[in-house]
Design a protein around this motif. Structure first.
Motif, PDB file in Angstrom:
ATOM      1  N   ILE A 111       0.822  -1.197   0.000  1.00 27.30           N
ATOM      2  CA  ILE A 111       0.000   0.000   0.000  1.00 27.30           C
ATOM      3  C   ILE A 111       0.862   1.254   0.000  1.00 27.30           C
ATOM      4  O   ILE A 111       0.358   2.356  -0.064  1.00 27.30           O
ATOM      5  N   TRP A 112       2.181   1.088   0.000  1.00 28.31           N
ATOM      6  CA  TRP A 112       3.025   2.277   0.173  1.00 28.31           C
ATOM      7  C   TRP A 112       2.928   3.236  -0.991  1.00 28.31           C
ATOM      8  O   TRP A 112       3.101   4.443  -0.815  1.00 28.31           O
ATOM      9  N   GLU A 113       2.622   2.708  -2.220  1.00 26.66           N
ATOM     10  CA  GLU A 113       2.479   3.611  -3.355  1.00 26.66           C
ATOM     11  C   GLU A 113       1.362   4.603  -3.099  1.00 26.66           C
ATOM     12  O   GLU A 113       1.498   5.809  -3.342  1.00 26.66           O
ATOM     13  N   ILE A 114       0.208   4.096  -2.581  1.00 26.93           N
ATOM     14  CA  ILE A 114      -0.922   4.977  -2.304  1.00 26.93           C
ATOM     15  C   ILE A 114      -0.531   6.000  -1.249  1.00 26.93           C
ATOM     16  O   ILE A 114      -0.810   7.186  -1.380  1.00 26.93           O
ATOM     17  N   LYS A 115       0.154   5.524  -0.177  1.00 24.06           N
ATOM     18  CA  LYS A 115       0.543   6.435   0.904  1.00 24.06           C
ATOM     19  C   LYS A 115       1.397   7.572   0.370  1.00 24.06           C
ATOM     20  O   LYS A 115       1.169   8.733   0.685  1.00 24.06           O
ATOM     21  N   LEU A 116       2.369   7.221  -0.473  1.00 21.36           N
ATOM     22  CA  LEU A 116       3.285   8.238  -0.995  1.00 21.36           C
ATOM     23  C   LEU A 116       2.533   9.257  -1.841  1.00 21.36           C
ATOM     24  O   LEU A 116       2.688  10.471  -1.659  1.00 21.36           O
TER      25      LEU A 116
ATOM     26  N   MET B   1      -6.439 -10.141  -9.068  1.00 19.99           N
ATOM     27  CA  MET B   1      -7.444  -9.177  -8.614  1.00 19.99           C
ATOM     28  C   MET B   1      -6.824  -8.112  -7.718  1.00 19.99           C
ATOM     29  O   MET B   1      -7.185  -6.952  -7.779  1.00 19.99           O
ATOM     30  N   GLU B   2      -5.836  -8.521  -6.898  1.00 21.38           N
ATOM     31  CA  GLU B   2      -5.169  -7.533  -6.041  1.00 21.38           C
ATOM     32  C   GLU B   2      -4.441  -6.487  -6.879  1.00 21.38           C
ATOM     33  O   GLU B   2      -4.432  -5.311  -6.553  1.00 21.38           O
ATOM     34  N   HIS B   3      -3.829  -6.955  -7.977  1.00 23.67           N
ATOM     35  CA  HIS B   3      -3.103  -6.016  -8.826  1.00 23.67           C
ATOM     36  C   HIS B   3      -4.056  -5.012  -9.439  1.00 23.67           C
ATOM     37  O   HIS B   3      -3.741  -3.823  -9.521  1.00 23.67           O
ATOM     38  N   LEU B   4      -5.233  -5.500  -9.850  1.00 19.22           N
ATOM     39  CA  LEU B   4      -6.213  -4.589 -10.438  1.00 19.22           C
ATOM     40  C   LEU B   4      -6.602  -3.514  -9.427  1.00 19.22           C
ATOM     41  O   LEU B   4      -6.659  -2.326  -9.761  1.00 19.22           O
ATOM     42  N   ILE B   5      -6.841  -3.930  -8.161  1.00 16.78           N
ATOM     43  CA  ILE B   5      -7.277  -2.971  -7.144  1.00 16.78           C
ATOM     44  C   ILE B   5      -6.177  -1.955  -6.863  1.00 16.78           C
ATOM     45  O   ILE B   5      -6.426  -0.753  -6.789  1.00 16.78           O
ATOM     46  N   LEU B   6      -4.935  -2.441  -6.777  1.00 16.34           N
ATOM     47  CA  LEU B   6      -3.825  -1.505  -6.523  1.00 16.34           C
ATOM     48  C   LEU B   6      -3.667  -0.532  -7.688  1.00 16.34           C
ATOM     49  O   LEU B   6      -3.526   0.677  -7.497  1.00 16.34           O
ATOM     50  N   PHE B   7      -3.743  -1.075  -8.911  1.00 13.48           N
ATOM     51  CA  PHE B   7      -3.620  -0.225 -10.101  1.00 13.48           C
ATOM     52  C   PHE B   7      -4.717   0.828 -10.125  1.00 13.48           C
ATOM     53  O   PHE B   7      -4.460   2.011 -10.366  1.00 13.48           O
ATOM     54  N   THR B   8      -5.970   0.385  -9.821  1.00  8.47           N
ATOM     55  CA  THR B   8      -7.088   1.335  -9.813  1.00  8.47           C
ATOM     56  C   THR B   8      -6.850   2.440  -8.793  1.00  8.47           C
ATOM     57  O   THR B   8      -7.078   3.619  -9.082  1.00  8.47           O
ATOM     58  N   SER B   9      -6.358   2.069  -7.585  1.00 10.30           N
ATOM     59  CA  SER B   9      -6.137   3.073  -6.543  1.00 10.30           C
ATOM     60  C   SER B   9      -5.125   4.109  -6.990  1.00 10.30           C
ATOM     61  O   SER B   9      -5.366   5.316  -6.890  1.00 10.30           O
ATOM     62  N   VAL B  10      -3.981   3.626  -7.498  1.00  9.34           N
ATOM     63  CA  VAL B  10      -2.928   4.567  -7.896  1.00  9.34           C
ATOM     64  C   VAL B  10      -3.408   5.459  -9.026  1.00  9.34           C
ATOM     65  O   VAL B  10      -3.163   6.668  -9.052  1.00  9.34           O
ATOM     66  N   PHE B  11      -4.159   4.860  -9.971  1.00  7.94           N
ATOM     67  CA  PHE B  11      -4.702   5.632 -11.088  1.00  7.94           C
ATOM     68  C   PHE B  11      -5.632   6.734 -10.575  1.00  7.94           C
ATOM     69  O   PHE B  11      -5.570   7.881 -11.026  1.00  7.94           O
ATOM     70  N   LEU B  12      -6.480   6.386  -9.586  1.00  7.79           N
ATOM     71  CA  LEU B  12      -7.423   7.379  -9.056  1.00  7.79           C
ATOM     72  C   LEU B  12      -6.682   8.515  -8.373  1.00  7.79           C
ATOM     73  O   LEU B  12      -7.037   9.681  -8.525  1.00  7.79           O
ATOM     74  N   VAL B  13      -5.622   8.171  -7.597  1.00  6.99           N
ATOM     75  CA  VAL B  13      -4.854   9.227  -6.932  1.00  6.99           C
ATOM     76  C   VAL B  13      -4.224  10.142  -7.970  1.00  6.99           C
ATOM     77  O   VAL B  13      -4.177  11.364  -7.811  1.00  6.99           O
ATOM     78  N   MET B  14      -3.773   9.565  -9.100  1.00  9.01           N
ATOM     79  CA  MET B  14      -3.204  10.363 -10.175  1.00  9.01           C
ATOM     80  C   MET B  14      -4.252  11.344 -10.726  1.00  9.01           C
ATOM     81  O   MET B  14      -3.968  12.532 -10.927  1.00  9.01           O
ATOM     82  N   LEU B  15      -5.474  10.839 -10.934  1.00  6.90           N
ATOM     83  CA  LEU B  15      -6.541  11.721 -11.417  1.00  6.90           C
ATOM     84  C   LEU B  15      -6.828  12.820 -10.411  1.00  6.90           C
ATOM     85  O   LEU B  15      -7.135  13.955 -10.773  1.00  6.90           O
ATOM     86  N   MET B  16      -6.727  12.469  -9.089  1.00  4.52           N
ATOM     87  CA  MET B  16      -6.947  13.482  -8.054  1.00  4.52           C
ATOM     88  C   MET B  16      -5.924  14.605  -8.170  1.00  4.52           C
ATOM     89  O   MET B  16      -6.256  15.776  -8.034  1.00  4.52           O
TER      90      MET B  16
END
Lengths: 190, 98
Positions: A111-116, B1-16
């Motif tokens: 989860i560290w990517e999100i945290k950063l 499925m975990e990779h999809l969720i992580l990818f979606t999260s990072v993508f959303l933060v990028m859009l933010m």
């Protein structure tokens, strides 16, 4: 079931990307509001529905209950987001205010990517809230800062702190700031 | 499925981050509110995604629910400000005409 969920999530991401590009690139407030009201809502709806489908795959009573709650959020977003955009839209047309322009459980390592990334957003929000001249803008930016703090608490696993931050910091404080600006003046003295 | 969720999260933060540009730069306050609403909508989804990563979705869904409502309240308060200001301006215009 999984394929449906993946398709829904990817569709939501595409819509959100389109909405964000629209908010960034379109020339004036009216067209940007259009983007914010339509594409963001639809993107969030698709993402939430996809998550509800993923969650419902084991088909247990508890999972279905949680999925029902996610569907409740879907309903709330579906009602709230267009209403909010419309509530802004009306005053734009008021005479005098028209201004045309030109991991897996317990595994915190993944989860560290999100945290950063969230930390970066928090930093940008804080600096911007201090530097913005417009007091109303500063209040809005402080609200975004609280949202991001809430996310960071969540990513760290402190759910109760995040809950308090969302209720007090993001919700009530922002409303109070806006009310205070409304009662006093909007420009800073210095 | 975990990779999809992580990818979606990072993508959303990028859009933010992209929406944050509109929130900071403006130019009008309406633009700022719009950016805030866009970020808030994405945050609701992100809370659920983090819940999936922790495997405690039953707990996180309540937070997402309250969060969506609070975001709505904050945005409506702001739009009330706009409405009241517009009416006040119209009143002053009428007074000038008198």
């Amino acid at each position: 079931m999984e394929i449906i969920a993946v398709i829904l999530i990817l569709t939501g991401l595409v819509f959100d990307l389109g909405g964000t590009i629209g908010i960034l690139r379109l020339p004036d407030v009216y067209t940007r509001l259009h983007m914010a009201g339509k594409l963001d809502t639809l993107g969030s709806l698709c993402l939430l529905l996809g998550l509800a489908v993923i969650n419902a795959i084991p088909m247990g009573t508890a999972e279905l209950f949680v999925s029902g709650k996610i569907l409740l959020i879907v309903g709330l977003v579906f009602i709230a987001s267009p209403t909010a955009t419309h509530a802004w839209w009306t005053p734009v047309f008021e005479p005098g205010s028209h201004r045309g322009e030109k991991g897996t459980q317990g595994d915190n390592a993944m989860i560290w990517e999100i945290k950063l990334a969230v930390l970066f957003v928090i930093f940008a929000c804080a600096v911007a809230a201090i530097n913005v001249r417009d007091l109303l803008g500063a209040g809005v930016l402080f609200g975004v800062y609280s949202f991001m703090m809430c996310l960071q608490w969540l990513a760290m696993g402190a759910v109760d702190v995040a809950f308090t931050e969302a209720a007090i910091g993001a919700g009530i404080s922002t409303a109070f700031f806006l009310a205070a600006v409304f009662r006093t003046t909007r420009r800073t003295k210095d | 499925m975990e990779h999809l969720i992580l990818f979606t999260s990072v993508f959303l933060v990028m859009l933010m981050v992209l929406s944050l540009y509109r929130t900071i730069v403006g130019p009008s306050t309406l633009d700022r509110l719009m950016g805030m609403n866009a970020i808030g909508a994405k945050t609701t989804v992100l809370i659920l995604l983090i819940g999936f990563i922790f495997g405690r979705i039953d707990m996180f869904v309540d937070i997402a629910l309250s969060y969506a409502m609070l975001n709505f309240i904050a945005v409506l308060t702001a739009s009330r400000y706009f409405q009241a200001r517009g009416m006040r301006k119209r009143d002053s215009n009428l007074r000038v005409e008198e």
